[in-house]
Design an enzyme around this catalytic site. Structure first.
Site, PDB file in Angstrom:
ATOM      1  N   LYS A   1       0.913  -1.251   0.013  1.00  0.00           N
ATOM      2  CA  LYS A   1       0.055  -0.059  -0.068  1.00  0.00           C
ATOM      3  C   LYS A   1       0.986   1.351  -0.059  1.00  0.00           C
ATOM      4  O   LYS A   1       1.460   1.737   1.149  1.00  0.00           O
ATOM      5  CB  LYS A   1      -0.897   0.181   1.237  1.00  0.00           C
ATOM      6  CG  LYS A   1      -1.992   1.094   0.987  1.00  0.00           C
ATOM      7  CD  LYS A   1      -2.406   1.919   2.438  1.00  0.00           C
ATOM      8  CE  LYS A   1      -1.438   2.784   2.729  1.00  0.00           C
ATOM      9  NZ  LYS A   1      -1.540   4.035   2.009  1.00  0.00           N
TER      10      LYS A   1
ATOM     11  N   GLU B   1       9.929   1.477  10.291  1.00  0.00           N
ATOM     12  CA  GLU B   1      11.187   2.546   9.933  1.00  0.00           C
ATOM     13  C   GLU B   1      10.359   4.011  10.039  1.00  0.00           C
ATOM     14  O   GLU B   1       9.544   4.268   9.365  1.00  0.00           O
ATOM     15  CB  GLU B   1      11.449   2.312   8.630  1.00  0.00           C
ATOM     16  CG  GLU B   1      12.375   1.173   8.244  1.00  0.00           C
ATOM     17  CD  GLU B   1      13.715   1.031   8.900  1.00  0.00           C
ATOM     18  OE1 GLU B   1      14.211   2.237   9.203  1.00  0.00           O
ATOM     19  OE2 GLU B   1      14.351  -0.081   8.897  1.00  0.00           O
TER      20      GLU B   1
ATOM     21  N   CYS C   1      13.665  11.098   6.392  1.00  0.00           N
ATOM     22  CA  CYS C   1      13.812  10.836   7.649  1.00  0.00           C
ATOM     23  C   CYS C   1      15.026  10.941   8.097  1.00  0.00           C
ATOM     24  O   CYS C   1      15.434  11.197   9.426  1.00  0.00           O
ATOM     25  CB  CYS C   1      13.445   9.272   7.859  1.00  0.00           C
ATOM     26  SG  CYS C   1      14.341   8.338   6.773  1.00  0.00           S
TER      27      CYS C   1
ATOM     28  N   GLU D   1       9.852  16.958  13.448  1.00  0.00           N
ATOM     29  CA  GLU D   1      10.786  16.846  11.855  1.00  0.00           C
ATOM     30  C   GLU D   1      10.247  17.989  10.942  1.00  0.00           C
ATOM     31  O   GLU D   1       9.174  18.021  10.851  1.00  0.00           O
ATOM     32  CB  GLU D   1      10.050  15.476  11.588  1.00  0.00           C
ATOM     33  CG  GLU D   1      11.031  14.245  11.381  1.00  0.00           C
ATOM     34  CD  GLU D   1      10.323  13.161  10.717  1.00  0.00           C
ATOM     35  OE1 GLU D   1       9.119  12.889  10.928  1.00  0.00           O
ATOM     36  OE2 GLU D   1      11.228  12.554  10.043  1.00  0.00           O
TER      37      GLU D   1
END
Ligand code: NAP
Length: 487
Positions: free
Chosen positions: A184, A260, A294, A391
């Site tokens: 997905k 992750e 990331c 982030e």
């Protein structure tokens, strides 16, 4: 369908769900739009799967598992190798698709296509090296045989920021291990995954081994699959917030999970660093993928002795970059993924400035269409600023002065994230001491790039569980079975 000859990869890529080797519409006929972030305009529509389509895809993966799990490792290896070569023969078409749906400049997109293909080459080599063991137990009365077997049908969920590589980093080891799967992809970037499914089918992957469902209804589609008892493993790449939800949903069926998740990478520049190396390293760690990574350096701690020179040089480097649509020659920085992402970056910068930071370059939203944000350097960011705890996912480098090694290590580690850290120093003892003390899964030592298919990628703390790539990457898709027998 072949992407090899087309001049318009968006037209050529299949826009349907890929289930059991067939391209099929969503059961309720739903479709969702895919937009171009450089213009804000719609590129095309793709099928929008509902829960029943998700179940159809899982059923296909479950049906294909026994046969696929029994194939010869060499056969699985050869399929991955052919897929690797097919991808490399179509770098330009796949890169264009990626630039159009995700925004990164064409050169960077070509780089990601090659990087993505490398996962298939690496795991084609690992597929034939799945080991086992045979030993006499210490008592001398029995023997043990140890086998590695495929985990079984997997659900793979990927983000939009590396539309091809995040898929191949999971599909490669799953195929090598003998697992079937449902992929997905993120709704912003479904086209690269659909193109990838076509490539793998052309490479000879049997029907049902890889199924792809594109959907704008992720929560409603995925939760019943995780709780349903047919999937044996979840492999997820995305935010920590969503990872926590999926980990909880995986608990009912006690699924194997690989996560992750997000990062908040510290980058430390010590006074003995080679400044040319440090500026280039910070540039790479910050600006790869427009900061939408990331691994992006989120907090740049620079020693007082070299702070002003480093800040000036990094600002000059970022100010000189060409911002524009990724399809235009010479573009070095493309748009962010969408307006939500851009507003988040703008608000974080505003908050940092309100709390005392100076803008050395950038910081102002450009006029015109598309979700562009200029490369920005903030100096003197204060500890309470939100940008140091979130982030950023944009091209903004927040700089912080430091004096003391222990104090900067405490600051670097004071986050729930632990994906990667970067260290710049020419002192070997300090390099090792600081690398060991950072609470992260990966360290870039005098480099701003850590990702490589042959290296174990992953984080500690709330940056995730497990590793992708490297020698250990295939372990995530294998179970260990022990057989005891009398000697
Ligand atoms: P995200 O919002 O967490 O979404 C990731 C994927 O999860 C998408 O496919 C998303 O689809 C799906 N998803 C979201 N909510 C879901 C739910 N309730 N049930 C099932 N699926 C769900 O992350 P993103 O914005 O796409 O990507 C950026 C994040 O990924 C950043 O935090 C970044 O650090 C992280 N990332 C980590 C790595 C790594 O290797 N550690 C690599 C790349 C990116 P929908 O959008 O439709 O919800």
């Amino acid at each position: 369908m072949s992407l090899a000859t087309t001049s318009d990869p968006v037209t050529e890529v299949p826009k349907k769900l890929f289930i059991s080797g067939h391209w099929t519409s969503a059961g309720d006929g739903a479709e969702m739009a895919v937009d171009n972030p450089a213009t804000g305009e719609k590129l095309c529509s793709v099928a929008d799967a509902g829960p029943e389509d998700g179940q159809r895809a899982v059923d296909a993966a479950v049906a294909a598992q026994p046969g696929w799990g029994a194939t010869a490792p060499r056969e699985r290896s050869d399929i991955l190798r052919r897929a690797y070569e097919l991808i490399l023969s179509r770098v330009d078409e796949l890169a264009m698709l990626m630039t159009l749906e995700m925004g990164k400049p064409l050169d960077a997109a070509r780089g990601e296509v090659s990087y993505a293909a490398e996962f298939f080459r690496w795991f084609s080599e690992e597929a034939v090296r799945i080991g086992g063991d045979y030993a006499l137990l210490p008592s001398g009365r029995s023997r043990q045989l140890i086998l590695r077997q495929p985990v079984g049908p997997c659900l793979l969920i990927t983000p939009w920021n590396f539309p091809l590589a995040m898929g191949t980093r999971k599909i490669g080891p799953a195929v090598a291990a003998g697992c079937t799967m449902v992929l997905k992809p993120a709704p912003q970037t479904p086209l690269c995954s659909l193109a990838l499914a076509a490539v793998l089918a052309e490479a000879g992957l049997p029907d049902g081994v890889l199924n792809v469902i594109t959907t704008s209804r992720a929560g409603g589609v995925v939760e019943p699959l995780l709780r349903g008892g047919h999937i044996r493993k979840l492999s997820f790449t995305g935010s920590t917030a969503v990872g926590r939800i999926l980990l909880a949903q995986s608990a009912d069926a006690v699924l194997r999970t690989s996560l992750e998740l997000g990062g908040n990478a510290p980058l430390l520049v010590f006074p003995d660093a080679d400044l040319d190396v440090a500026v280039e390293g910070a540039f790479a760690a910050k600006m790869r993928n427009m900061g939408e990574a990331c691994t992006a350096a989120n907090r740049l701690f620079v020693h007082d002795d070299i702070y002003d020179e480093f800040a000036g040089r990094l600002s000059d480097r970022l100010a000189a970059l060409t911002v524009g649509p990724g399809t235009e020659p010479g573009t070095e920085v493309g748009p962010l993924i969408d307006d939500v992402g851009r507003r988040k970056v703008r608000d974080l910068v505003q908050d940092a400035v309100d709390q005392g930071a100076d803008v050395l370059t950038g910081g102002t939203l450009p006029d015109g269409p598309g979700f562009f944000y200029p490369p920005t350097v903030l100096s003197g960011v204060t500890p309470g600023s939100k940008i140091l705890h979130t982030e950023v996912f944009g091209p903004v480098a927040p700089l912080i002065r430091f004096h003391d090694e222990q104090a900067v290590l405490r600051a670097a580690n004071s986050t729930e994230f632990g994906l990667v850290g970067y260290v710049f120093t020419q002192d070997l003892r300090r390099a090792l001491r600081v690398s060991e003390a950072l609470e992260v899964g990966m360290v870039g030592l005098n480099t701003g790039v850590v990702s490589d298919p042959a290296a174990p990628f992953g984080g500690v703390k709330q940056s995730g569980l497990g590793r992708e790539g490297g020698r250990v990457g295939i372990d995530e898709f294998l179970e260990t079975k022990y057989i005891a027998t009398p000697a």
